[in-house]
Design a protein around this motif. Structure first.
Motif, PDB file in Angstrom:
ATOM      1  N   GLU A   1      29.399  65.270  35.519  1.00  0.00           N
ATOM      2  CA  GLU A   1      30.104  64.382  34.594  1.00  0.00           C
ATOM      3  C   GLU A   1      30.134  63.014  35.252  1.00  0.00           C
ATOM      4  OE1 GLU A   1      33.561  66.524  32.387  1.00  0.00           O
ATOM      5  OE2 GLU A   1      33.442  67.333  34.415  1.00  0.00           O
ATOM      6  N   ASN A   2      30.036  61.981  34.444  1.00  0.00           N
ATOM      7  CA  ASN A   2      29.827  60.633  34.960  1.00  0.00           C
ATOM      8  C   ASN A   2      30.627  59.644  34.119  1.00  0.00           C
ATOM      9  OD1 ASN A   2      28.242  58.783  36.661  1.00  0.00           O
ATOM     10  ND2 ASN A   2      27.231  58.183  34.749  1.00  0.00           N
ATOM     11  N   TRP A   3      31.358  58.763  34.773  1.00  0.00           N
ATOM     12  CA  TRP A   3      32.187  57.792  34.057  1.00  0.00           C
ATOM     13  C   TRP A   3      31.812  56.373  34.444  1.00  0.00           C
ATOM     14  CZ3 TRP A   3      34.018  62.473  35.655  1.00  0.00           C
ATOM     15  CH2 TRP A   3      34.678  63.244  34.684  1.00  0.00           C
ATOM     16  N   PRO A   4      31.826  55.367  33.503  1.00  0.00           N
ATOM     17  CA  PRO A   4      32.097  55.590  32.074  1.00  0.00           C
ATOM     18  C   PRO A   4      30.865  56.043  31.308  1.00  0.00           C
ATOM     19  CG  PRO A   4      31.861  53.261  32.491  1.00  0.00           C
ATOM     20  CD  PRO A   4      31.710  53.938  33.829  1.00  0.00           C
ATOM     21  N   ASN A   5      29.759  56.293  31.983  1.00  0.00           N
ATOM     22  CA  ASN A   5      28.532  56.786  31.349  1.00  0.00           C
ATOM     23  C   ASN A   5      28.085  55.852  30.231  1.00  0.00           C
ATOM     24  OD1 ASN A   5      26.821  58.957  32.035  1.00  0.00           O
ATOM     25  ND2 ASN A   5      27.281  60.011  30.116  1.00  0.00           N
ATOM     26  N   ASN A   6      27.957  54.595  30.617  1.00  0.00           N
ATOM     27  CA  ASN A   6      27.607  53.542  29.677  1.00  0.00           C
ATOM     28  C   ASN A   6      26.507  52.707  30.321  1.00  0.00           C
ATOM     29  OD1 ASN A   6      27.808  50.742  28.575  1.00  0.00           O
ATOM     30  ND2 ASN A   6      29.384  51.718  27.333  1.00  0.00           N
TER      31      ASN A   6
ATOM     32  N   VAL B   1      23.612  56.208  32.946  1.00  0.00           N
ATOM     33  CA  VAL B   1      24.085  57.197  31.977  1.00  0.00           C
ATOM     34  C   VAL B   1      23.310  58.483  32.172  1.00  0.00           C
ATOM     35  CG1 VAL B   1      24.373  57.735  29.520  1.00  0.00           C
ATOM     36  CG2 VAL B   1      24.500  55.354  30.293  1.00  0.00           C
ATOM     37  N   ILE B   2      24.017  59.598  32.268  1.00  0.00           N
ATOM     38  CA  ILE B   2      23.336  60.893  32.367  1.00  0.00           C
ATOM     39  C   ILE B   2      24.011  61.881  31.434  1.00  0.00           C
ATOM     40  CG2 ILE B   2      24.741  61.643  34.361  1.00  0.00           C
ATOM     41  CD1 ILE B   2      22.117  63.056  35.373  1.00  0.00           C
ATOM     42  N   GLU B   3      23.195  62.662  30.748  1.00  0.00           N
ATOM     43  CA  GLU B   3      23.697  63.798  29.978  1.00  0.00           C
ATOM     44  C   GLU B   3      22.896  65.007  30.421  1.00  0.00           C
ATOM     45  OE1 GLU B   3      24.882  62.614  25.674  1.00  0.00           O
ATOM     46  OE2 GLU B   3      23.112  61.446  26.240  1.00  0.00           O
ATOM     47  N   ASN B   4      23.543  66.149  30.460  1.00  0.00           N
ATOM     48  CA  ASN B   4      22.939  67.328  31.067  1.00  0.00           C
ATOM     49  C   ASN B   4      23.315  68.555  30.238  1.00  0.00           C
ATOM     50  OD1 ASN B   4      21.658  68.605  33.432  1.00  0.00           O
ATOM     51  ND2 ASN B   4      23.706  69.426  33.864  1.00  0.00           N
ATOM     52  N   TRP B   5      22.331  69.390  29.937  1.00  0.00           N
ATOM     53  CA  TRP B   5      22.588  70.585  29.120  1.00  0.00           C
ATOM     54  C   TRP B   5      22.174  71.851  29.856  1.00  0.00           C
ATOM     55  CZ3 TRP B   5      21.135  65.967  27.014  1.00  0.00           C
ATOM     56  CH2 TRP B   5      21.908  65.497  25.941  1.00  0.00           C
ATOM     57  N   PRO B   6      22.881  72.990  29.723  1.00  0.00           N
ATOM     58  CA  PRO B   6      24.150  73.103  29.001  1.00  0.00           C
ATOM     59  C   PRO B   6      25.340  72.639  29.830  1.00  0.00           C
ATOM     60  CG  PRO B   6      23.517  75.245  29.796  1.00  0.00           C
ATOM     61  CD  PRO B   6      22.432  74.302  30.209  1.00  0.00           C
ATOM     62  N   ASN B   7      25.133  72.107  31.003  1.00  0.00           N
ATOM     63  CA  ASN B   7      26.216  71.582  31.856  1.00  0.00           C
ATOM     64  C   ASN B   7      27.278  72.652  32.111  1.00  0.00           C
ATOM     65  OD1 ASN B   7      26.454  69.110  33.255  1.00  0.00           O
ATOM     66  ND2 ASN B   7      28.251  68.535  32.047  1.00  0.00           N
ATOM     67  N   ASN B   8      26.800  73.784  32.575  1.00  0.00           N
ATOM     68  CA  ASN B   8      27.636  74.954  32.801  1.00  0.00           C
ATOM     69  C   ASN B   8      27.302  75.487  34.188  1.00  0.00           C
ATOM     70  OD1 ASN B   8      28.205  77.903  32.794  1.00  0.00           O
ATOM     71  ND2 ASN B   8      28.925  77.439  30.724  1.00  0.00           N
ATOM     72  N   ARG B   9      28.307  75.972  34.882  1.00  0.00           N
ATOM     73  CA  ARG B   9      28.139  76.380  36.270  1.00  0.00           C
ATOM     74  C   ARG B   9      27.193  77.564  36.454  1.00  0.00           C
ATOM     75  NH1 ARG B   9      31.064  79.276  39.105  1.00  0.00           N
ATOM     76  NH2 ARG B   9      32.844  79.388  37.721  1.00  0.00           N
ATOM     77  N   VAL B  10      27.022  78.380  35.418  1.00  0.00           N
ATOM     78  CA  VAL B  10      26.164  79.556  35.571  1.00  0.00           C
ATOM     79  C   VAL B  10      24.782  79.378  34.939  1.00  0.00           C
ATOM     80  CG1 VAL B  10      28.002  81.234  35.904  1.00  0.00           C
ATOM     81  CG2 VAL B  10      27.319  80.626  33.582  1.00  0.00           C
TER      82      VAL B  10
ATOM     83  N   VAL C   1      25.839  49.624  30.415  1.00  0.00           N
ATOM     84  CA  VAL C   1      26.155  48.334  31.032  1.00  0.00           C
ATOM     85  C   VAL C   1      27.192  48.440  32.152  1.00  0.00           C
ATOM     86  CG1 VAL C   1      25.430  46.896  29.108  1.00  0.00           C
ATOM     87  CG2 VAL C   1      27.732  47.845  29.121  1.00  0.00           C
ATOM     88  N   ASN C   2      27.507  49.668  32.580  1.00  0.00           N
ATOM     89  CA  ASN C   2      28.517  49.833  33.620  1.00  0.00           C
ATOM     90  C   ASN C   2      28.008  50.635  34.807  1.00  0.00           C
ATOM     91  OD1 ASN C   2      31.393  48.930  32.838  1.00  0.00           O
ATOM     92  ND2 ASN C   2      30.385  49.624  30.965  1.00  0.00           N
ATOM     93  N   ILE C   3      28.301  50.135  35.973  1.00  0.00           N
ATOM     94  CA  ILE C   3      28.009  50.902  37.182  1.00  0.00           C
ATOM     95  C   ILE C   3      28.975  52.081  37.229  1.00  0.00           C
ATOM     96  CG2 ILE C   3      28.042  50.805  39.701  1.00  0.00           C
ATOM     97  CD1 ILE C   3      27.404  47.715  39.230  1.00  0.00           C
ATOM     98  N   PRO C   4      28.435  53.315  37.354  1.00  0.00           N
ATOM     99  CA  PRO C   4      29.323  54.483  37.374  1.00  0.00           C
ATOM    100  C   PRO C   4      30.333  54.378  38.517  1.00  0.00           C
ATOM    101  CG  PRO C   4      27.046  55.157  37.028  1.00  0.00           C
ATOM    102  CD  PRO C   4      27.020  53.697  37.376  1.00  0.00           C
ATOM    103  N   HIS C   5      31.609  54.530  38.176  1.00  0.00           N
ATOM    104  CA  HIS C   5      32.634  54.444  39.219  1.00  0.00           C
ATOM    105  C   HIS C   5      33.160  55.817  39.593  1.00  0.00           C
ATOM    106  CE1 HIS C   5      35.066  54.390  35.499  1.00  0.00           C
ATOM    107  NE2 HIS C   5      35.951  55.030  36.206  1.00  0.00           N
ATOM    108  N   LEU C   6      32.792  56.835  38.820  1.00  0.00           N
ATOM    109  CA  LEU C   6      33.265  58.190  39.102  1.00  0.00           C
ATOM    110  C   LEU C   6      32.215  59.182  38.625  1.00  0.00           C
ATOM    111  CD1 LEU C   6      35.696  60.002  39.971  1.00  0.00           C
ATOM    112  CD2 LEU C   6      36.504  59.854  37.621  1.00  0.00           C
ATOM    113  N   SER C   7      31.799  60.058  39.528  1.00  0.00           N
ATOM    114  CA  SER C   7      30.904  61.151  39.139  1.00  0.00           C
ATOM    115  C   SER C   7      31.480  62.424  39.710  1.00  0.00           C
ATOM    116  CB  SER C   7      29.491  60.945  39.686  1.00  0.00           C
ATOM    117  OG  SER C   7      28.803  59.973  38.958  1.00  0.00           O
TER     118      SER C   7
END
Lengths: 415, 415
Positions: free
Chosen positions: B272-277, A270-279, B279-285
């Motif tokens: 962006e990462n899916w499903p971003n959970n 799981v990854i979250e990223n801020w502000p997750n904007n191209r600039v 317990v799940n191996i990311p299948h799409l980033s």
């Protein structure tokens, strides 16, 4: 278990048809299902379960967190019920078996008892627990934890998904909230049938595993603090980029995972990223990581290696990395008497069975410490789960349901 | 420019007070501002701009994408207006200057003309363009692009933020949608004052830059396809983990960026990462990346290096990586006559000035090809922008506004 009391078994074709029919709700092109907890698809899945329960003559009640109980009355309605439970919500997307097999096998058990004209002493309740997966709302295993009192109802209702929708709001929206108070009473005993989610049964050519214990788990977040800046003007050498540090940590955690096999697994998924904007240079990135394994000592050593990796990357990049919100789940032991009965039932039916620990969490873990609890595994193809490719054959599913029938029948006649 | 016609200059204290007052709307503890386009804070910022515009006797109109035009009438109301524009929305969070300086300096210019009792031949319009930053709704530079017709109104209105809120819905919610049709008429000329967002003016001890040209840009997405699976049961060696491949690509792109300095910059700042959970191996980033530089040839070579990095990581991991949605922005040239006039005005006022290209995008780029356009830079501390730490001194801001005044005054008297 006395082989002479064993019923003929469950209706394999009907169980399979139920699995395929339910799996089509929220069905994906790749053959999986997308029924996130309390989604509109989950509403349809719940409605179908309610329909089948009524069709089987079961009395339905729903509690305040949306757990659904389909009750087959016993000769002694005051006796604590035998509970068969699992969940109808899926990962996003998930497969047709993780969860549904345990619930629909519960209905199959009730139908098999009907077919044999059996009325058990104790009531039997087939339960669909709300939000086992935790894919949409954290934490997972939510409904069963609220039922046992391990998780506070108010806290659970307030949890939100990534769009800001709350459990309370979504329960109301899809009409899934009931009036039965929580926590609920401790059952006489608890039974769950599930696909293994690993490759061992298939590789060994076995039909059934009686689960002995759960894993030692540790999960947490790594919060990486960088500094804002413009991606088109700030020199690369002056950047304090939280995402590049997060990328290093993803790879470090993956390498630690590879090095501790087969004693456990470590993932940062799981990854979250801020502000997750191209600039904008990322100023904050957050990873969620988890370790599972059977030996708490290896878990502690692995936590220490993740801490060391964070410290190393912090030094290398000059950024602050905090390991926070650490959560431990200690192993639980399943009931030895029920494990023995399960192995005996399998032997009587001619199914090849073994004992096995589980790395993954299940609703059954919520009951381990409260009442005699059994978790039964059947093989799944390639050990794949949490995937649209998840697969369990009609035979494998039915054999597992047969063992569930035997265990539940005996428990429901016991004192 | 004839020094004898130069007005005394703008009111430095008032401009500074306006910047600090506006900056407090959506103000953050660290001294920045959080006024995402069409947020509630943006509504308050717009209301304050409208108040100050009316206070200065300007006539306000708003177009269908929410661009706000504050008009100072000229002796010839039929003449095409001289436009001063920038934006009041910020990054999330951003600073007090990127955007607001250009708009509030426009009001300062109008007040300076009032103070001198000057009525210009052409009308002057001070514009707040909607959503320059693109931080909440993509693409950025939205309002000015809709104004010029480069972006279709319907398309812009349909864009959504990460929570699913649309531009159209948010314009309605905060009452920011006007009735003036788009596209609008081509102005006589266009002027914008902005902080440099880089360190060069400060390092050279200069006050003013007249911008000569914009950069060659290429942006796009890298889509990495892995495979679903359970993080707690699937062996590390069998995983097809999209996030670990994405992590490798983030680091590869960062290294390419470091290697092409000072000819350009490359960043992968969105993931962006899916499903971003857990317990799940990311299948799409999915990564979003961008290259800026002045030489299109270096840009092409850098795109090729990113393609090679993707191919290498795809081979190494066995995953599919696609580079898609590629978007190019070609360099534009600013008006040489206006550059000369700006340098001359600075010399007359005793301000140290230079010519300079810009790596970043601005609303002014929307007008470069349509009418004589000038972009004026003032220094910002440490070259820091898109940051709560963004800073420009009262003197620097006022000197920039003085040059804006000189350029606008002359343009508004011209044929």
């Amino acid at each position: 278990m006395d082989g002479r009391t064993q019923l003929g078994g469950i209706d394999k074709e009907r169980l399979w048809a139920d699995l395929m029919t339910l799996g089509a709700i929220g069905g994906t092109a790749a053959g999986g299902s997308m029924r996130g907890a309390l989604s509109s698809a989950d509403r349809e899945g719940r409605a179908l379960f309610a329909h089948w329960a009524r069709e089987a003559g079961l009395a339905l009640r729903v509690d305040r967190i949306g757990n659904m109980f389909a009750r087959r009355e016993g000769r002694n309605p005051q006796a604590a019920p035998v509970v068969i439970g699992s969940h109808l919500d899926t990962q996003l997307p998930g497969g047709k078996f993780d969860g549904p097999l345990g619930v629909l096998a519960g209905l199959a058990v009730c139908r098999a008892l009907d077919a044999a004209g059996t009325v058990t002493a104790r009531p039997i309740e087939v339960v669909n627990w709300t939000n086992e997966e935790g894919a949409r709302f954290q934490p997972g295993v939510m409904g069963s934890a609220v039922y046992t009192g391990a998780l506070d109802l108010t806290q659970a209702l307030s949890r939100t998904d990534p769009t800001g929708a709350s459990v309370e709001g979504e329960l109301a929206r899809i009409g899934a909230a009931g009036t039965t108070p929580v926590p609920g009473a401790v059952p006489h005993s608890y039974f769950e049938l599930h696909i293994e989610q690993g490759p061992e049964l298939e590789e060994a050519g076995l039909d059934i595993a009686m689960v002995t214990r759960s894993s030692a788990m540790c999960s947490g977040y790594a919060t990486i603090r960088g500094e804002n800046g413009h991606t088109q003007t700030l020199a690369m050498s002056k950047r304090r980029n939280a995402l590049t540090a997060a990328a290093k940590l993803v790879l470090a955690i993956d390498a630690i995972g590879a090095s501790i096999e087969p004693h456990g697994m470590v993932s940062a998924s799981v990854i979250e990223n801020w502000p997750n904007n191209r600039v904008n240079i990322p100023h904050l990135s957050k990873l969620s990581w988890a370790i599972v394994g059977f030996d708490p000592a290896i878990r502690e050593a692995t936590v220490a290696r993740i801490e060391a990796a964070c410290a190393g990357i912090a030094t290398e990049t000059g950024l602050v990395i905090e390991l926070d919100h650490r959560h431990y789940r200690e192993p639980c032991l399943f009931d030895e008497a029920l494990i023995g009965k399960g192995l005996e039932a399998a032997a009587t039916r001619g199914y090849a069975a073994t004992r096995m620990p589980t790395l993954t969490a299940h609703d059954a873990l919520s009951f381990c410490a409260l009442c005699p609890t059994a978790l039964v595994f059947v093989p799944c193809e390639g050990g794949i789960s949490h995937s649209e490719a998840e697969w369990c054959s009609p035979d494998q599913a039915a054999k597992g349901a047969d063992i569930l029938l035997d265990l539940v029948q005996e428990a429901a006649e016991s004192e």
